[in-house]
Scaffold this active site. Structure first.
Site, mmCIF file in Angstrom:
data_model
loop_
_atom_site.group_PDB
_atom_site.id
_atom_site.type_symbol
_atom_site.label_atom_id
_atom_site.label_comp_id
_atom_site.label_asym_id
_atom_site.label_seq_id
_atom_site.Cartn_x
_atom_site.Cartn_y
_atom_site.Cartn_z
ATOM 1 N N GLU A 174 0.832 -1.209 0.000
ATOM 2 C CA GLU A 174 0.000 0.000 0.000
ATOM 3 C C GLU A 174 0.865 1.257 0.000
ATOM 4 O O GLU A 174 0.713 2.157 0.832
ATOM 5 C CB GLU A 174 -0.985 -0.005 1.169
ATOM 6 C CG GLU A 174 -2.017 -1.115 1.049
ATOM 7 C CD GLU A 174 -3.155 -1.008 2.067
ATOM 8 O OE1 GLU A 174 -3.150 -0.076 2.908
ATOM 9 O OE2 GLU A 174 -4.053 -1.872 2.031
ATOM 10 N N GLU A 306 -4.987 -8.631 -0.509
ATOM 11 C CA GLU A 306 -5.821 -8.308 0.651
ATOM 12 C C GLU A 306 -7.265 -8.200 0.172
ATOM 13 O O GLU A 306 -7.570 -7.369 -0.698
ATOM 14 C CB GLU A 306 -5.383 -6.997 1.329
ATOM 15 C CG GLU A 306 -4.062 -7.102 2.071
ATOM 16 C CD GLU A 306 -3.736 -5.862 2.897
ATOM 17 O OE1 GLU A 306 -4.677 -5.174 3.353
ATOM 18 O OE2 GLU A 306 -2.531 -5.594 3.068
#
Length: 506
Positions: A174, A306
Site C-alpha cells: 500500500e 488483501e
C-alpha cells in the site's frame, strides 16, 4: 423459475492457481500473538511456541501460501530485530495497530517454521516505506543463499544451516498510503530499484510482486505496467517485478469510521454487503484490461493480496486490533469471491484473505480466556472449495439471465456458480444470496458422465448466525440430499442464503 446452464466437462478452461486460496497474517491484534503464536511456556499445546490446533485446522484447508509480516506493519518492520535469541531482540511500538509494544519474539525463523508446519509457501512483504534496498536485499540473502556469504553466516549462527526456498516477495505494501504515501510514478521508480537488488540465489527464483492499486485506481496499474512493457507489445521487457497487487475490502457502512456491526444487521445491510462483494468482478476485469494493453500474452500476474469484509470491531475490544465476528454473511461473501477468482484464472495468480486468525474475516477465532478455538463459517467455504485448487476451470454457460434484485441504485445477481475438474472429479460451487427465496438450478453436463455424486451445504436459520466457543458448529457444513443427476442433467435446489458444493466422479 429454474436456472438452466450448460457445462462442457471435457472443454478445458484456464487452470485455477491454488494460490488464490492464500492467506494473510499481520502483526495486528491477536493474529500472530495469541493466534498463531502462544510461546513455548503456554499451556496451549504448541511446538516452538506455534499453536498446534490452529496449524492442524489450517492444514485441512490445504493452505497454499501465507503472507507476512503485513500489511501496514511490514513497512515499519526491520527483519534483523526478529532474529537471534528472543531475550536479546529489541522491542518496538506497533504504531499502526493499537500502539502496543511488539517484542519481536515471532520473527523470521518462527515464521518459516510455521510455514513448514502448514505445508505453505511463505510470501514475505518487504519494507519499502521505512526500510532500505540493502535491508531487503540482505533479507533475501539471509533466507535463500547457500554457501558462504555474510547473511548466510548470520543465518547459520542463528541455528539454520540450509537456506529456505522463498519465492514470493512483495516490494512494499500500500505504497499509495501507509507504505509511504507515494505517487504512482514515485513508487514505480522504487519498484524497479528494489526489484533490481532482490537477487536470485542458487536455484531459488524470486517472484517479485509490486505493490499495486487501491480498489479501482486503474491509473496506478497502468503506471506500473509501463515500467515492464510497451503498449500493444507481446513481450515483457523488464523483470523488475513479475506481478502486481490490488487491495479491495467489502465495506458497506455509511462512513469509514462507521462500518456497521459484523453480527447485528438487517436485510438491507445484508444485500448492500453482497453488492459490495460482487464489485470485485468489475475491479478484476478493469485491472486485467489495463494489463492486457501492455502484456497481451498475460505473463504478468495479478495478485489480490488483501480482500475480505471489514466491519466495526466487537464491542469491548481494542479498536486497533480489528477483531470481528464472522457470520454466514461473511461465508457468502467468500463464496462469491471464489467464483469470480475462478472466472479470472487466466490473469489472477494469487489472492490472500485478510486475515487468517482473529482479525477481520478470519478463518479461526481463539478465545483469550479459555483458549478455545472456533472455526468460522468462512473457514468452511475454504474447506468445501479445496478441490478447486490447481484444478482446470470449466466454463458455465447460462441459457437465460440469473435471478436478480434491486439494491438501492444497484442490481444484485442472487445466484453465483463456478466449476472445475481435477483428478477425474468434477466440483461445482453454487451460492444463493437471496435472503428469503430458494432457487433451483439445472445443469446440462456435456462431454462426460458423472456418478458417485456428493453434496454439502452451508447454511443456517439466518445470515446473522455465527459460531462461538459455546456453539462452535452453529454454522457448519453437512451432507445434502438436494442434488441429483439423471441422464446427464444435474439438478440442485438452493435454499435461501446458502452455499452448496456438488462433486462427482467423471
Amino acid at each position: 423459475m429454474t436456472i438452466e446452464a450448460v457445462i462442457n466437462v471435457d472443454l478445458d478452461g484456464p487452470k485455477i492457481n491454488r494460490h488464490v486460496y492464500g492467506h494473510f497474517a499481520e502483526h495486528l491484534g491477536r493474529c500472530v500473538y495469541g493466534g498463531f503464536y502462544v510461546g513455548e511456556d503456554s499451556a496451549v499445546p504448541n511446538e516452538g511456541g506455534i499453536r498446534l490446533d490452529v496449524v492442524e485446522a489450517l492444514r485441512e484447508l490445504g493452505i497454499p501460501n501465507l503472507r507476512w509480516p503485513g500489511g501496514c506493519f511490514a513497512d515499519e518492520y526491520h527483519w534483523q530485530d526478529g532474529i537471534g535469541p528472543r531475550s536479546e531482540r529489541p522491542t518496538m511500538v506497533n504504531t499502526h495497530w493499537g500502539g502496543v509494544e511488539e517484542n519481536n519474539h515471532f520473527g523470521t525463523h518462527e515464521f518459516m517454521a510455521l510455514c513448514e508446519m502448514l505445508g505453505a509457501e511463505p510470501y514475505i512483504s518487504g519494507n519499502v516505506g521505512s526500510g532500505t534496498v540493502r535491508e531487503m536485499s540482505e533479507w533475501v540473502e539471509y533466507l535463500t543463499r547457500d554457501g558462504d556469504s555474510p547473511m548466510a553466516r548470520l543465518r547459520r549462527a542463528n541455528g539454520r544451516d540450509e537456506p529456505w526456498r522463498v519465492r514470493f516477495w512483495g516490494l512494499g505494501n500500500e505504497t499509495w498510503g501507509c507504505g509511504g504515501n507515494m505517487s504512482a510514478d514515485q513508487y514505480a521508480y522504487e519498484a524497479r530499484r528494489y526489484g533490481t537488488y532482490c537477487r536470485d540465489h542458487g536455484d531459488n527464483r524470486l517472484y517479485k510482486i509490486a505493490a499495486g492499486a487501491n480498489a479501482d485506481d486503474f491509473t496506478w496499474t497502468e503506471t506500473l505496467m509501463k515500467q515492464i512493457g510497451h503498449l500493444g507489445c507481446k513481450r515483457v521487457t523488464s523483470t523488475a517485478f513479475h506481478a502486481l497487487s490490488v487491495h479491495y475490502y467489502t465495506v458497506t457502512g455509511p462512513t469509514w469510521d462507521q462500518k456497521g456491526s459484523a453480527t447485528s444487521f438487517d436485510t438491507g445491510e445484508y444485500y448492500r454487503t453482497m453488492v459490495a462483494a460482487a464489485r470485485i468482478e468489475e475491479l478484476l476485469a478493469g485491472h486485467a484490461a489495463v494489463m492486457d494493453c501492455y502484456d497481451p500474452n498475460r505473463t504478468v500476474g495479478l495478485v489480490l493480496d488483501e480482500w475480505g469484509t471489514w466491519f466495526d470491531v466487537e464491542p469491548g475490544t481494542n479498536p486497533g486490533f480489528l477483531h470481528q465476528q464472522n457470520t454466514l454473511r461473511d461465508a457468502l461473501v467468500a463464496s462469491v469471491h471464489f467464483d469470480l477468482f475462478h472466472r479470472h484464472a487466466d490473469r489472477l495468480v494469487m489472492a490472500n484473505i485478510a486475515q487468517t486468525v482473529n482479525v477481520l474475516q478470519a478463518m479461526i477465532l481463539t478465545d483469550p480466556d479459555t483458549h478455545a478455538m472456533v472455526l468460522t463459517p468462512t473457514y468452511h467455504v475454504f474447506r468445501m472449495n479445496r478441490g478447486h485448487q490447481d484444478a482446470t476451470s470449466l466454463r458455465v454457460d447460462l441459457r437465460g439471465p440469473l435471478p436478480s434484485r434491486p439494491v438501492g441504485d444497484a442490481t444484485l445477481t442472487t445466484v453465483s456458480l463456478s466449476a472445475s475438474r481435477k483428478d477425474g472429479r468434477l466440483l461445482i460451487s453454487l451460492s444463493n444470496l437471496d435472503a428469503d427465496s430458494p432457487a433451483d438450478v439445472e445443469i446440462d453436463l456435456r462431454g462426460g458422465t458423472v456418478h458417485d455424486l456428493r453434496a454439502l451445504i452451508l447454511t443456517s436459520a439466518a445470515p446473522q448466525d455465527h459460531n462461538t466457543p459455546q456453539s462452535p458448529s452453529a454454522v457448519a457444513p453437512r451432507p445434502y440430499d438436494g442434488a441429483s443427476v439423471t441422464g446427464g442433467r444435474l439438478r440442485v435446489h438452493l435454499p435461501p442464503h446458502s452455499f452448496v458444493t456438488v462433486s462427482g466422479t467423471l
